[in-house]
Design a protein around this motif. Structure first.
Motif, short mmCIF file in Angstrom:
data_model
loop_
_atom_site.label_atom_id
_atom_site.label_comp_id
_atom_site.label_asym_id
_atom_site.label_seq_id
_atom_site.Cartn_x
_atom_site.Cartn_y
_atom_site.Cartn_z
N GLU A 230 14.69 8.18 -0.41
CA GLU A 230 13.88 9.35 -0.79
C GLU A 230 14.62 10.66 -0.59
O GLU A 230 14.49 11.59 -1.39
CB GLU A 230 12.57 9.35 0.02
CG GLU A 230 11.62 8.22 -0.35
CD GLU A 230 10.45 8.11 0.60
OE1 GLU A 230 10.52 8.71 1.70
OE2 GLU A 230 9.46 7.44 0.24
N ASP A 231 15.43 10.75 0.48
CA ASP A 231 16.11 12.03 0.74
C ASP A 231 17.49 12.11 0.09
O ASP A 231 18.19 13.11 0.20
CB ASP A 231 16.20 12.33 2.24
CG ASP A 231 17.15 11.40 3.01
OD1 ASP A 231 18.07 10.83 2.40
OD2 ASP A 231 16.98 11.27 4.24
N GLN B 67 4.23 -5.04 -0.87
CA GLN B 67 3.19 -4.71 0.11
C GLN B 67 3.45 -3.37 0.78
O GLN B 67 2.52 -2.69 1.20
CB GLN B 67 3.07 -5.83 1.14
CG GLN B 67 2.48 -7.10 0.55
CD GLN B 67 2.49 -8.27 1.50
OE1 GLN B 67 3.40 -8.40 2.33
NE2 GLN B 67 1.52 -9.14 1.40
N TYR B 68 4.72 -2.98 0.88
CA TYR B 68 5.05 -1.68 1.45
C TYR B 68 4.52 -0.56 0.55
O TYR B 68 3.95 0.43 1.04
CB TYR B 68 6.56 -1.55 1.61
CG TYR B 68 7.01 -0.22 2.18
CD1 TYR B 68 7.05 -0.01 3.55
CD2 TYR B 68 7.38 0.82 1.35
CE1 TYR B 68 7.45 1.20 4.09
CE2 TYR B 68 7.79 2.05 1.87
CZ TYR B 68 7.82 2.23 3.23
OH TYR B 68 8.22 3.45 3.75
N PHE B 69 4.71 -0.71 -0.76
CA PHE B 69 4.28 0.33 -1.69
C PHE B 69 2.82 0.19 -2.10
O PHE B 69 2.21 1.16 -2.56
CB PHE B 69 5.16 0.31 -2.94
CG PHE B 69 6.56 0.82 -2.72
CD1 PHE B 69 6.77 2.07 -2.16
CD2 PHE B 69 7.66 0.06 -3.05
CE1 PHE B 69 8.06 2.56 -1.95
CE2 PHE B 69 8.96 0.54 -2.85
CZ PHE B 69 9.15 1.78 -2.29
N ASP B 70 2.24 -1.01 -1.96
CA ASP B 70 0.86 -1.23 -2.35
C ASP B 70 0.23 -2.22 -1.39
O ASP B 70 0.31 -3.43 -1.57
CB ASP B 70 0.79 -1.76 -3.79
CG ASP B 70 -0.64 -2.02 -4.26
OD1 ASP B 70 -1.59 -1.65 -3.54
OD2 ASP B 70 -0.80 -2.59 -5.37
N GLU B 71 -0.41 -1.70 -0.37
CA GLU B 71 -1.00 -2.55 0.67
C GLU B 71 -2.14 -3.42 0.15
O GLU B 71 -2.51 -4.41 0.78
CB GLU B 71 -1.50 -1.69 1.83
CG GLU B 71 -0.39 -1.02 2.62
CD GLU B 71 -0.91 -0.28 3.84
OE1 GLU B 71 -2.14 -0.32 4.08
OE2 GLU B 71 -0.09 0.31 4.58
N PRO C 221 7.96 3.83 -6.59
CA PRO C 221 7.88 5.24 -7.01
C PRO C 221 8.69 5.49 -8.27
O PRO C 221 9.66 4.78 -8.56
CB PRO C 221 8.45 6.00 -5.80
CG PRO C 221 8.25 5.07 -4.65
CD PRO C 221 8.41 3.69 -5.20
N SER C 222 8.32 6.54 -9.00
CA SER C 222 8.92 6.79 -10.32
C SER C 222 10.41 7.09 -10.26
O SER C 222 11.12 6.91 -11.26
CB SER C 222 8.19 7.96 -11.00
OG SER C 222 8.28 9.14 -10.20
N VAL D 109 17.97 3.97 -6.73
CA VAL D 109 17.53 5.24 -7.29
C VAL D 109 17.74 5.17 -8.80
O VAL D 109 18.83 4.83 -9.28
CB VAL D 109 18.35 6.40 -6.69
CG1 VAL D 109 18.01 7.71 -7.38
CG2 VAL D 109 18.10 6.49 -5.18
N LYS D 110 16.70 5.47 -9.55
CA LYS D 110 16.74 5.25 -11.00
C LYS D 110 17.88 6.00 -11.68
O LYS D 110 18.54 5.46 -12.59
CB LYS D 110 15.40 5.66 -11.62
CG LYS D 110 15.26 5.33 -13.10
CD LYS D 110 13.88 5.69 -13.63
CE LYS D 110 12.81 4.78 -13.08
NZ LYS D 110 11.48 5.04 -13.68
#
Length: 309
Positions: free
Chosen positions: A91-92, A107-111, A130-131, A257-258
């Motif tokens: 992310e950073d 599960q991390y991104f959608d519990e 994430p996008s 990273v996309k």
């Protein structure tokens, strides 16, 4: 028969020593919950990170070697820590790529995710990331979390599956990585899915020497290991069946990273996924864990054998 504090201190030092040669990190350190650093990865370079256990480091070396074979500039920041740490790095901008596992990442991104089978999990994961991130092709190689007990404990309580723990769990201690306290595949999931509520939870390491020693020495009655680990057969541990699929499909997959997923990068990493299966992964992990070979050397040998280097 509980190991002494001195023994556990020595084991912790051993874990730190492994960090310098590509093994496990220090899972008890506070830093494992933090991103590797806040500096951006170079724009013309793929910075490869990984979790802090031997298999993840090995997979990071495989990804790095496959990219270098395509003349992609690579930096490595392996052995970072738990998922909560290296996701922050993605992310950073301090890392670009990590080896991951489809089920736990979903599960991390959608519990609330309910997918369990390999293709279903992968499809759901593609929508859940994430996008600014993407997952490339998954491999058939799979490594699941497992609840493991000693043969003595299995015989004493007649344990074959996780659910068999329920009548006895209030008298038993569970050991695992610190993040198992809150992950849906950890303490809460065992209670919700199987009605298993342990007397207490002991924070150890990520399926590493502390967990193995705690199981062998009786400090914990059940522990979290990974199904490809050599320690299971070496110590005659029993992996409890998971008929309700608390631990869903866990195929190895590149998370990247996309903006860094160029055609060249994608081709190299998809080539790895196409050639990696579960028996192969188990054998490669044994070379690192049992034979104590350098993960980078093991990765290079496998890449060469498969025409990827």
């Amino acid at each position: 028969m509980k190991p002494t504090r001195t023994i556990f201190a020595a084991l912790a030092v051993s874990v730190l020593a492994l960090a310098g040669c590509g093994g496990g990190g220090d899972p008890l350190a506070e830093e494992t919950a933090e991103a590797p650093n806040g500096s951006d990865a170079p724009a013309d370079t793929i910075t490869v990170g990984s979790a802090n256990f031997p298999e993840a480091v090995l997979l990071g070396e495989i990804y790095a070697g496959a990219l270098e074979a395509k003349d992609v500039k690579v930096e490595k920041k392996l052995n970072i820590g738990a998922r909560e740490a290296y996701i922050k790095g993605l992310e950073d901008g301090s890392i670009d790529l990590v080896p991951e596992y489809t089920g736990v990442l979903l599960q991390y991104f959608d519990e609330e995710a309910t997918a369990a089978k390999p293709d279903e999990v992968y499809t759901a994961l593609q929508s859940a990331v994430p996008s600014d991130l993407t997952v490339l092709e998954k491999s058939s190689a799979e490594d699941k979390d497992a609840v493991v007990v000693t043969q003595e404990t299995a015989d004493k309580y007649k344990l074959k599956s996780i659910g068999d723990l329920a009548p006895h769990s209030k008298d038993l201690v569970l050991g695992g990585p610190p993040e198992w306290k809150t992950r849906p595949t950890g303490v809460s999931g065992l209670k919700e899915v199987y009605g298993v509520e342990f007397k207490s939870f002991t924070s150890l390491d990520v399926a590493g020497p502390l967990t193995i020693a705690a199981l062998k020495g009786g400090r914990v009655d059940a522990g979290n290991l990974f199904t490809t680990q050599s320690a299971i057969a070496q110590n005659d541990f029993v992996v409890l069946d998971d008929p309700k699929l608390l631990f869903t499909a866990q195929n190895v997959v590149p998370l990247i990273v996309k903006d860094k997923a160029s055609d060249t990068v994608t081709e190299a990493l998809n080539g790895v996924s196409a050639n990696l299966d579960t028996p192969t992964l188990r054998d490669l992990v044994a070379k690192v864990e049992v034979d104590k070979q350098n993960p980078a050397a093991v990765a290079e040998e496998w890449l060469t054998q498969n025409g990827l280097s």
